[in-house]
Design a protein around this motif. Structure first.
Motif, short mmCIF file in Angstrom:
data_model
loop_
_atom_site.label_atom_id
_atom_site.label_comp_id
_atom_site.label_asym_id
_atom_site.label_seq_id
_atom_site.Cartn_x
_atom_site.Cartn_y
_atom_site.Cartn_z
N SER A 182 0.82 -1.22 0.00
CA SER A 182 0.00 0.00 0.00
C SER A 182 0.84 1.26 0.00
O SER A 182 0.32 2.37 -0.13
N GLU A 184 2.52 2.54 2.55
CA GLU A 184 2.18 3.33 3.72
C GLU A 184 3.04 2.98 4.93
O GLU A 184 3.41 1.81 5.12
N LYS A 186 2.65 2.63 8.83
CA LYS A 186 1.51 2.40 9.71
C LYS A 186 1.82 2.90 11.12
O LYS A 186 2.81 2.51 11.75
#
Length: 547
Positions: A182, A184, A186
């Motif tokens: 993704s 990203e 986290k």
């Protein structure tokens, strides 16, 4: 009166709390403050002294003879402040102290409980030496949420509550995992870690977030909002090529400024970072490289030889060369041709260890270095193996060996040129030991003086005939073989001040071959390389030029 910084970790272990603590300590020093660092470990061992190196890595030894966690090595290497017995504590030592007091009747018949008796013992430990420094940095081992760490977290909660406001802060290390699918970072694991802290009455003032990717401003704001921390106190900790980049990297991220802000210290003294700028320059601007083999028996876990590896790096800094450390399993050539494994190296180092496993390979390594004129540094067991090799192959003592190996086998197989040390002088008294004594804390531990032979190689290396080095051993080269070995060419160039215990041996007709009974790596620092390692690497550089 010291200000206290408590360093905790969350999400996963091995995030680098010890390195972050050491780097922060060095940055506070750079601003003119005095510091002391200590480690609180939740395990039930009294200390790491009896732990397997595969289990816990190396055991770091202090001048006053404490066997401690390897993080104390980071503390010393980064700050130059000698660690001591009171800088390392474990649950085992805490509970042992509490139970001893209970047996003596110190608690006057009260029921002994974790709160308040165990937590009070922890707090008493934290207070030791609080009048000596400006900042006390206390690292708590393990990860928040570990059941064994709860007494320490509770003790910290009580301690910070009892101290006047503004004298204690909490720094928490977490991980920001990156999901490539993704794209990203986290923040949720960090949020949960902080929530776990808050559930036991603790709230971080500074968050240090390990990340493989740059932390966007949006993520910093999110962490600050949900973790109740000021945005400028969310500090990024990125991966580094060298641990010695950490002080400058943390300074660039504002860690030391965030800590001083939390204490309300304004204006903050400007830091003098010249020491670390020089260290960084020596790491990245080298004039060549050397290949050094470490012939050990615990090479599956490099932390088992952490201080040795770092001391070699320091030796490289002193000579402005890159040191390529290669790990060689001593068992690989117990019965094989050693040349296949060690040819091509510019120097060979044989470190300490316990037990017979792999020792025949270490003896072969010493023989190979002696015969091929390759620089050799033997440390503790590495010195003993060099002496056994000399006894067998040069002095004519065919069955030379160690009493340690006969003790393991339960039979007498060797002529013990290395014996179990049962008596030695420590300060103004005589220490006596038996083979049946407990294993923990019964070795010759801590700093001892040695007298060096004038004109010897090792005296020239040190620039002195009087030194003090740290020991950790229970077996010793037997001085009664000295005359026979010296007749064969092995010089006993360092002895204990009373002349009874061999401390250093060297071959007179070798370019660089030194064995030491002590552990010089424990006192080496990036800004003050140990002279033995600096000269050992210099000798390796000379060898590389001849190849």
């Amino acid at each position: 009166m010291a200000r206290f910084i408590f360093i905790t970790g969350g999400v996963v272990s091995s995030l680098g709390k010890g390195l972050a603590s050491a780097a922060l300590g060095s940055l506070l020093q750079a601003r003119g403050y005095s510091v002391r660092l200590r480690k609180l470990d939740p395990y039930l061992n009294v200390d790491p002294g009896t732990m397997s190196p595969f289990e816990h890595g190396e055991v770091f030894v202090t001048d006053d003879g404490a066997e401690t966690d390897l993080d104390l090595g980071h503390y010393e290497r980064f700050t130059g402040v000698p660690a001591r017995n009171s800088d390392s504590i474990s649950s085992g030592r805490i509970y042992s102290n509490v139970l001893e007091k209970e047996r003596r009747g110190d608690y006057l018949g009260k029921t002994i409980q974790v709160v308040p008796h165990v937590t009070n013992e922890i707090k008493d430990f934290i207070r030791i030496g609080e009048d000596e420094v400006d900042f006390m940095l206390c690292e708590i081992g393990g990860t928040v949420g570990d059941i064994e760490g709860l007494p320490f977290f509770e003790a910290i909660r009580q301690f910070t509550h009892e101290k006047p406001r503004g004298e204690c802060i909490l720094m928490h290390l977490t991980l920001l995992p990156y999901l490539a699918a993704s794209g990203e970072l986290k923040t949720k694991p960090t949020q949960h870690s902080v929530k776990e802290l808050q559930s036991i009455g603790l709230a971080p003032d500074v968050l240090v977030c390990r990340s493989e990717q740059e932390i966007p401003e949006r993520e910093r704001e999110k962490i600050a909002l949900f973790c109740n921390v000021r945005k400028e106190h969310v500090v990024a900790a990125y991966d580094l090529k060298s641990i010695y980049e950490a002080p400058l990297a943390y300074h660039d991220q504002g860690l030391d400024q965030a800590v001083l802000d939390c204490f309300g210290i304004a204006p903050a003294p400007k830091p003098n970072l010249d020491r670390w700028l020089d260290v960084q320059d020596r790491i990245h601007n080298t004039d060549g490289e050397v290949n050094i083999a470490i012939v050990g028996k615990y090479i599956q876990l490099e932390d088992a030889y952490k201080s040795i590896k770092e001391a070699l790096v320091h030796g490289g800094m002193a000579n402005r060369v890159k040191v390529n450390v290669n790990w060689v399993d001593a068992e690989d050539f117990d019965r094989e041709d050693v040349g296949e494994h060690l040819s091509g190296y510019h120097a060979i180092l044989v470190p300490g260890g316990f037990g017979e496993r792999g020792t025949e390979g270490k003896i072969k390594a010493a023989q190979f270095a002696r015969e091929k004129k390759i620089p050799y540094l033997g440390i503790c067991l590495g010195m003993q193996m060099a002496v056994i090799e000399a006894a067998r192959n040069v002095a004519g003592i065919a069955k030379a060996g160690s009493e340690e190996f006969d003790h393991e086998a339960g039979q007498k197989r060797f002529e013990p040129v290395v014996y179990h040390l049962k008596e030695w002088i420590q300060g103004n008294h005589t220490v006596k030991r038996k083979e049946s004594d407990d294993k923990g804390g019964t070795m010759r531990l801590g700093a001892y003086d040695a007298a060096l032979m004038s004109g010897s190689r090792v005296a020239n290396v040190y620039g002195s005939t009087e030194i003090e080095e740290r020991h950790r051993h229970r077996y010793e080269v037997d001085g009664k073989y000295r005359e026979q070995l010296e007749a064969a060419g092995l010089c006993f160039s360092g002895m204990s001040p009373d002349g009874r215990l061999p401390e250093i041996v060297e071959w007179k007709d070798h370019p660089w071959f030194i064995g030491v009974q002590f552990h010089p790596e424990l006192k080496s620092k990036p800004f003050e390389p140990h002279p033995l390692f600096a000269d050992f690497v210099r000798a390796a550089v000379e060898t590389s030029r001849l190849v």
